[in-house]
Write a protein that holds these residues in place. Structure first.
Motif, short mmCIF file in Angstrom:
data_model
loop_
_atom_site.label_atom_id
_atom_site.label_comp_id
_atom_site.label_asym_id
_atom_site.label_seq_id
_atom_site.Cartn_x
_atom_site.Cartn_y
_atom_site.Cartn_z
N THR A 248 0.85 -1.19 0.00
CA THR A 248 0.00 0.00 0.00
C THR A 248 0.89 1.24 0.00
O THR A 248 2.05 1.18 0.40
N ARG A 249 0.32 2.37 -0.47
CA ARG A 249 1.10 3.60 -0.55
C ARG A 249 1.53 4.06 0.86
O ARG A 249 2.64 4.54 1.06
N ASP A 271 -8.82 9.70 5.92
CA ASP A 271 -8.65 9.74 4.46
C ASP A 271 -8.13 8.36 4.02
O ASP A 271 -6.92 8.10 4.06
N PRO A 272 -9.05 7.47 3.61
CA PRO A 272 -8.62 6.13 3.21
C PRO A 272 -7.99 6.11 1.82
O PRO A 272 -7.40 5.09 1.43
N THR A 276 -4.28 4.34 1.73
CA THR A 276 -4.00 3.05 1.08
C THR A 276 -3.32 3.24 -0.28
O THR A 276 -2.51 2.42 -0.67
N GLY A 277 -3.73 4.29 -1.00
CA GLY A 277 -3.21 4.50 -2.35
C GLY A 277 -3.82 3.55 -3.37
O GLY A 277 -3.38 3.50 -4.52
N ARG A 278 -4.82 2.78 -2.93
CA ARG A 278 -5.41 1.78 -3.82
C ARG A 278 -6.94 1.84 -3.77
O ARG A 278 -7.55 1.64 -2.73
N GLN A 313 -5.24 6.30 -9.37
CA GLN A 313 -5.17 4.90 -8.90
C GLN A 313 -5.87 4.69 -7.57
O GLN A 313 -6.25 3.58 -7.24
N GLN A 314 -6.06 5.78 -6.83
CA GLN A 314 -6.72 5.64 -5.53
C GLN A 314 -8.09 6.32 -5.51
O GLN A 314 -8.73 6.38 -4.46
N SER A 315 -8.53 6.83 -6.68
CA SER A 315 -9.82 7.52 -6.73
C SER A 315 -10.93 6.54 -7.08
O SER A 315 -10.78 5.71 -7.98
#
Ligand code: PEP
Ligand code: MN
Length: 346
Positions: A248-249, A271-272, A276-278, A313-315
């Protein structure tokens, strides 16, 4: 020793209390007046200071602080701070979960209005969208900067959503404070003390994001800069920290949520997306955050995530976000919370 003055006591009466301590050869300094006037007194024994404090009518309580942070602590204010953004939009109201959603960056009017309408109809009351983007690489999209306020103003007028956007320096802070409903201080700037001091003087609420290498105490001490300067409307945002996990980011530190809820009266946002970045992990971590006691969620949403100029990528897509809100609502209900302003039914 710290001295908490009674509710409603301002700087003038606090100075009166300082004078009484100096008559007794004790040194008192006003740490701040938000959410309460608090004095730090040195130069004598605890018994001596408490004895003098007991003679001052404006004093409510005298105590030895447990932590370095003061004004953000529940020792100073036990009840939760509620941030009112107007038109019934609040963060931290008892039993309420506030949903903040929107793109990482505002890219154009067409993008922003599409996302705003969709997230509002799904249950968000506050839109996020960066104009100044702190990007790791200088070659990545840097944001529309001041040119984006026109988009923000139009979208707000057409949809009624409130806006939170990031200020990255003192110049952008002045503009953000004028145009946005809430000022975001990003992770990379959590300990930019000059910026915090300026935000403390702004007439808008502040969302302070946890630095990705900051401890919980660092975050609360940074929040104290805002409170000490007179801005009582502060929310804290857990957005993930740096760990050795490579999947994960960042590692969304959900432990921090109940820890912070116990330590501070300030509302907690999670802020998930950055946590996570995913995209595939955002729904699970949104629900987990609500179960852990988050009072607001901030989720990145884009109408075409694969074409987003930042953080695609995380949106979540508009559909993914619409699907997420009822699931979050169900978890919220299980922990005795309702989604503020949401038209969704479970
Ligand atoms: C953001 O929310 O747009 C952002 C840049 O987040 P952070 O400061 O948490 O990295
Ligand atoms: Mn982002």
């Amino acid at each position: 020793m710290l001295i908490i003055l009674r509710e409603g006591i301002g700087a003038t009466e606090a100075s009166g209390a300082v004078a009484v301590f100096s008559e007794h050869r004790l040194t008192a300094t006003i740490l701040g007046t938000a959410p309460r006037a608090v004095l730090k007194v040195t130069g004598g024994s605890a018994a001596n200071i408490s004895g003098v404090a007991a003679t001052i009518p404006s004093v409510e309580r005298t105590f030895q602080p447990e932590h370095e942070f003061v004004l953000s602590s529940r020792e100073v204010q036990s009840r939760d701070t509620v941030i009112d953004l107007g038109d019934g939009v609040r963060i931290g109201a008892p039993g309420e979960l506030t949903i903040i959603a929107g793109p990482c960056s505002i890219e154009s009017y067409d993008q922003a209005i599409r996302v705003a309408r969709a997230v509002r109809d799904s249950g968000a009351t506050i839109m996020r969208g960066g104009l100044w983007k702190p990007r790791t690489s200088p070659f990545s999209f840097q944001g529309l900067e001041a040119g984006g306020f026109e988009v923000m103003d139009r979208v707000r007028a057409e949809t009624g959503v409130k806006f939170v956007t990031e200020a990255v320096d003192e110049a952008s802070l002045e503009l953000v404070a004028e145009h946005a409903d809430m000022i975001q201080i990003g992770s990379r700037n959590m300990q930019n003390f000059a910026l915090l001091k300026k935000a403390a003087k702004a007439r808008k609420p502040v969302m302070l994001k946890r630095g990705f290498s900051a401890t919980i105490d660092d975050l609360l001490a940074a929040a104290d800069y805002l409170l000490a300067g007179g801005n009582a409307r502060v929310a804290l945002c857990e957005r993930g920290i740096r760990t050795f996990c490579t999947h994960t980011r960042n590692t969304l530190d959900l432990n921090a949520v109940p820890v912070l809820r116990a330590l501070t009266h300030l509302p907690i946002v999670v802020d998930p997306s950055h946590g996570t970045g995913r995209r595939d992990l955002v729904p699970a971590m949104s629900m987990a955050a609500v179960a852990a006691g988050a009072q607001a969620l901030m989720v990145e949403v884009h109408h075409e995530p694969e074409c987003a100029l930042s953080d695609g990528q995380q949106s979540l897509s508009l559909e993914e976000f619409a699907d997420l809100v009822p699931r979050v609502t169900a978890v919220a209900k299980a922990v005795g919370v309702r989604v503020a302003g949401a038209a969704v039914r479970v």
